[in-house]
Design a protein around this motif. Structure first.
Motif, PDB file in Angstrom:
ATOM      1  N   LYS A  32      42.667  62.432   7.467  1.00 30.74           N
ATOM      2  CA  LYS A  32      41.848  62.911   6.350  1.00 30.74           C
ATOM      3  C   LYS A  32      42.684  63.775   5.405  1.00 30.74           C
ATOM      4  O   LYS A  32      42.658  63.582   4.190  1.00 30.74           O
ATOM      5  CB  LYS A  32      40.663  63.726   6.885  1.00 30.74           C
ATOM      6  CG  LYS A  32      39.831  64.389   5.810  1.00 30.74           C
ATOM      7  CD  LYS A  32      38.771  65.279   6.431  1.00 30.74           C
ATOM      8  CE  LYS A  32      38.330  66.315   5.433  1.00 30.74           C
ATOM      9  NZ  LYS A  32      37.640  67.424   6.048  1.00 30.74           N
ATOM     10  N   GLU A  33      43.434  64.707   5.952  1.00 30.30           N
ATOM     11  CA  GLU A  33      44.248  65.607   5.124  1.00 30.30           C
ATOM     12  C   GLU A  33      45.380  64.857   4.430  1.00 30.30           C
ATOM     13  O   GLU A  33      45.702  65.130   3.285  1.00 30.30           O
ATOM     14  CB  GLU A  33      44.806  66.767   5.957  1.00 30.30           C
ATOM     15  CG  GLU A  33      43.746  67.728   6.464  1.00 30.30           C
ATOM     16  CD  GLU A  33      42.976  68.438   5.363  1.00 30.30           C
ATOM     17  OE1 GLU A  33      43.555  68.766   4.312  1.00 30.30           O
ATOM     18  OE2 GLU A  33      41.763  68.663   5.554  1.00 30.30           O
ATOM     19  N   GLN A  79      43.518  72.858  10.410  1.00 27.65           N
ATOM     20  CA  GLN A  79      43.144  72.293   9.119  1.00 27.65           C
ATOM     21  C   GLN A  79      43.700  73.125   7.967  1.00 27.65           C
ATOM     22  O   GLN A  79      44.273  72.573   7.017  1.00 27.65           O
ATOM     23  CB  GLN A  79      41.630  72.172   8.986  1.00 27.65           C
ATOM     24  CG  GLN A  79      41.219  71.503   7.685  1.00 27.65           C
ATOM     25  CD  GLN A  79      39.731  71.262   7.589  1.00 27.65           C
ATOM     26  OE1 GLN A  79      38.959  71.835   8.344  1.00 27.65           O
ATOM     27  NE2 GLN A  79      39.342  70.417   6.660  1.00 27.65           N
ATOM     28  N   CYS A  80      43.559  74.437   8.047  1.00 35.22           N
ATOM     29  CA  CYS A  80      44.087  75.307   6.985  1.00 35.22           C
ATOM     30  C   CYS A  80      45.602  75.177   6.876  1.00 35.22           C
ATOM     31  O   CYS A  80      46.148  75.070   5.780  1.00 35.22           O
ATOM     32  CB  CYS A  80      43.710  76.766   7.240  1.00 35.22           C
ATOM     33  SG  CYS A  80      41.975  77.103   6.969  1.00 35.22           S
ATOM     34  N   HIS A  81      46.270  75.199   8.029  1.00 33.41           N
ATOM     35  CA  HIS A  81      47.725  75.096   8.036  1.00 33.41           C
ATOM     36  C   HIS A  81      48.175  73.743   7.480  1.00 33.41           C
ATOM     37  O   HIS A  81      49.109  73.676   6.666  1.00 33.41           O
ATOM     38  CB  HIS A  81      48.264  75.312   9.458  1.00 33.41           C
ATOM     39  CG  HIS A  81      49.748  75.331   9.533  1.00 33.41           C
ATOM     40  ND1 HIS A  81      50.484  76.404   9.096  1.00 33.41           N
ATOM     41  CD2 HIS A  81      50.633  74.416   9.978  1.00 33.41           C
ATOM     42  CE1 HIS A  81      51.769  76.145   9.268  1.00 33.41           C
ATOM     43  NE2 HIS A  81      51.883  74.939   9.804  1.00 33.41           N
ATOM     44  N   LEU A  82      47.534  72.678   7.901  1.00 33.34           N
ATOM     45  CA  LEU A  82      47.867  71.337   7.412  1.00 33.34           C
ATOM     46  C   LEU A  82      47.700  71.249   5.894  1.00 33.34           C
ATOM     47  O   LEU A  82      48.583  70.749   5.192  1.00 33.34           O
ATOM     48  CB  LEU A  82      46.947  70.305   8.057  1.00 33.34           C
ATOM     49  CG  LEU A  82      47.463  69.512   9.229  1.00 33.34           C
ATOM     50  CD1 LEU A  82      46.361  68.632   9.792  1.00 33.34           C
ATOM     51  CD2 LEU A  82      48.670  68.705   8.904  1.00 33.34           C
ATOM     52  N   ARG A  83      46.563  71.716   5.421  1.00 36.12           N
ATOM     53  CA  ARG A  83      46.285  71.629   3.986  1.00 36.12           C
ATOM     54  C   ARG A  83      47.303  72.423   3.185  1.00 36.12           C
ATOM     55  O   ARG A  83      47.851  71.944   2.198  1.00 36.12           O
ATOM     56  CB  ARG A  83      44.871  72.127   3.688  1.00 36.12           C
ATOM     57  CG  ARG A  83      44.468  71.864   2.260  1.00 36.12           C
ATOM     58  CD  ARG A  83      43.002  72.012   2.034  1.00 36.12           C
ATOM     59  NE  ARG A  83      42.276  70.961   2.754  1.00 36.12           N
ATOM     60  CZ  ARG A  83      40.976  70.998   2.976  1.00 36.12           C
ATOM     61  NH1 ARG A  83      40.268  72.010   2.532  1.00 36.12           N
ATOM     62  NH2 ARG A  83      40.383  70.025   3.608  1.00 36.12           N
ATOM     63  N   TYR A  84      47.592  73.641   3.640  1.00 39.95           N
ATOM     64  CA  TYR A  84      48.555  74.491   2.944  1.00 39.95           C
ATOM     65  C   TYR A  84      49.934  73.851   2.936  1.00 39.95           C
ATOM     66  O   TYR A  84      50.585  73.753   1.899  1.00 39.95           O
ATOM     67  CB  TYR A  84      48.617  75.872   3.604  1.00 39.95           C
ATOM     68  CG  TYR A  84      49.728  76.724   3.053  1.00 39.95           C
ATOM     69  CD1 TYR A  84      49.577  77.404   1.848  1.00 39.95           C
ATOM     70  CD2 TYR A  84      50.947  76.822   3.715  1.00 39.95           C
ATOM     71  CE1 TYR A  84      50.600  78.165   1.325  1.00 39.95           C
ATOM     72  CE2 TYR A  84      51.978  77.581   3.200  1.00 39.95           C
ATOM     73  CZ  TYR A  84      51.798  78.253   2.011  1.00 39.95           C
ATOM     74  OH  TYR A  84      52.819  78.995   1.497  1.00 39.95           O
ATOM     75  N   GLU A  85      50.400  73.408   4.077  1.00 37.63           N
ATOM     76  CA  GLU A  85      51.749  72.832   4.179  1.00 37.63           C
ATOM     77  C   GLU A  85      51.860  71.499   3.432  1.00 37.63           C
ATOM     78  O   GLU A  85      52.892  71.206   2.837  1.00 37.63           O
ATOM     79  CB  GLU A  85      52.164  72.657   5.637  1.00 37.63           C
ATOM     80  CG  GLU A  85      52.442  73.972   6.344  1.00 37.63           C
ATOM     81  CD  GLU A  85      53.591  74.770   5.734  1.00 37.63           C
ATOM     82  OE1 GLU A  85      54.571  74.161   5.262  1.00 37.63           O
ATOM     83  OE2 GLU A  85      53.501  76.004   5.726  1.00 37.63           O
ATOM     84  N   LEU A  86      50.810  70.694   3.458  1.00 41.69           N
ATOM     85  CA  LEU A  86      50.842  69.441   2.710  1.00 41.69           C
ATOM     86  C   LEU A  86      50.883  69.703   1.207  1.00 41.69           C
ATOM     87  O   LEU A  86      51.631  69.056   0.474  1.00 41.69           O
ATOM     88  CB  LEU A  86      49.646  68.554   3.061  1.00 41.69           C
ATOM     89  CG  LEU A  86      49.757  67.799   4.381  1.00 41.69           C
ATOM     90  CD1 LEU A  86      48.426  67.157   4.748  1.00 41.69           C
ATOM     91  CD2 LEU A  86      50.859  66.751   4.318  1.00 41.69           C
TER      92      LEU A  86
END
Length: 164
Positions: A20-21, A63-70
């Protein structure tokens, strides 16, 4: 063996979130098919470093970490994939050459009239394809100074090219 099994279970459980991310429109547009692989790398690095005991909040943290890093990866990709030729930078400023050969000759002449610092900044930012921060480190000055030199150099080039 227990760690491998636990990691496999985590990967299975978080696959929908990772997909999803990674397929978020702005992320997938910038990173294309690398988005999924990048998301997996970010996920696995996060799991490797995670030492908390609050597993109830782990999905939200991931989820927060994934979104930020992406999004950080998207920004880096966009910075690297910008039109990095000096000619394109001048075209974006509104300079429109008559033909390529005349433009190249005029550009070489205009470049020779810039200060050595301005020439170095243009070299690092356009020919060496360094970021402004990387160019600043090489020059021993701040990124703000690099931006200032870059802006002044491009303005001088545009003015000199329009006069020729």
């Amino acid at each position: 063996m227990q760690d491998a099994d636990a990691l496999a279970k985590l990967c299975t459980a978080f696959t929908p979130l990772i997909l999803k991310e990674a397929h978020y429109p702005s992320v997938f547009d910038a990173l294309s098919e690398d988005a999924v692989n990048t998301a997996w790398v970010i996920f696995l690095e996060f799991i490797k470093k995670y030492n908390g005991r609050d597993f109830r909040h782990l999905p939200g943290l991931i989820q927060c970490h994934l979104r930020y890093e992406l999004l950080h990866s998207v920004i880096k990709q966009n910075h690297r994939s910008k039109e990095t030729s000096l000619e394109n930078a001048l075209l974006q400023l509104g300079y429109s050459p008559i033909d390529k050969t005349t433009f190249s000759l005029a550009l070489q002449q205009a470049l020779s009239q810039l200060s050595s610092k301005e020439q170095l900044v243009l070299h690092y930012c356009y020919e060496a394809n360094l970021s402004q921060q990387e160019a600043a480190a090489k020059l021993g000055c701040s990124a703000r100074s690099v931006r200032r030199y870059l802006t002044m150099a491009l303005a001088k080039l545009k003015q000199q090219l329009n006069n020729s």
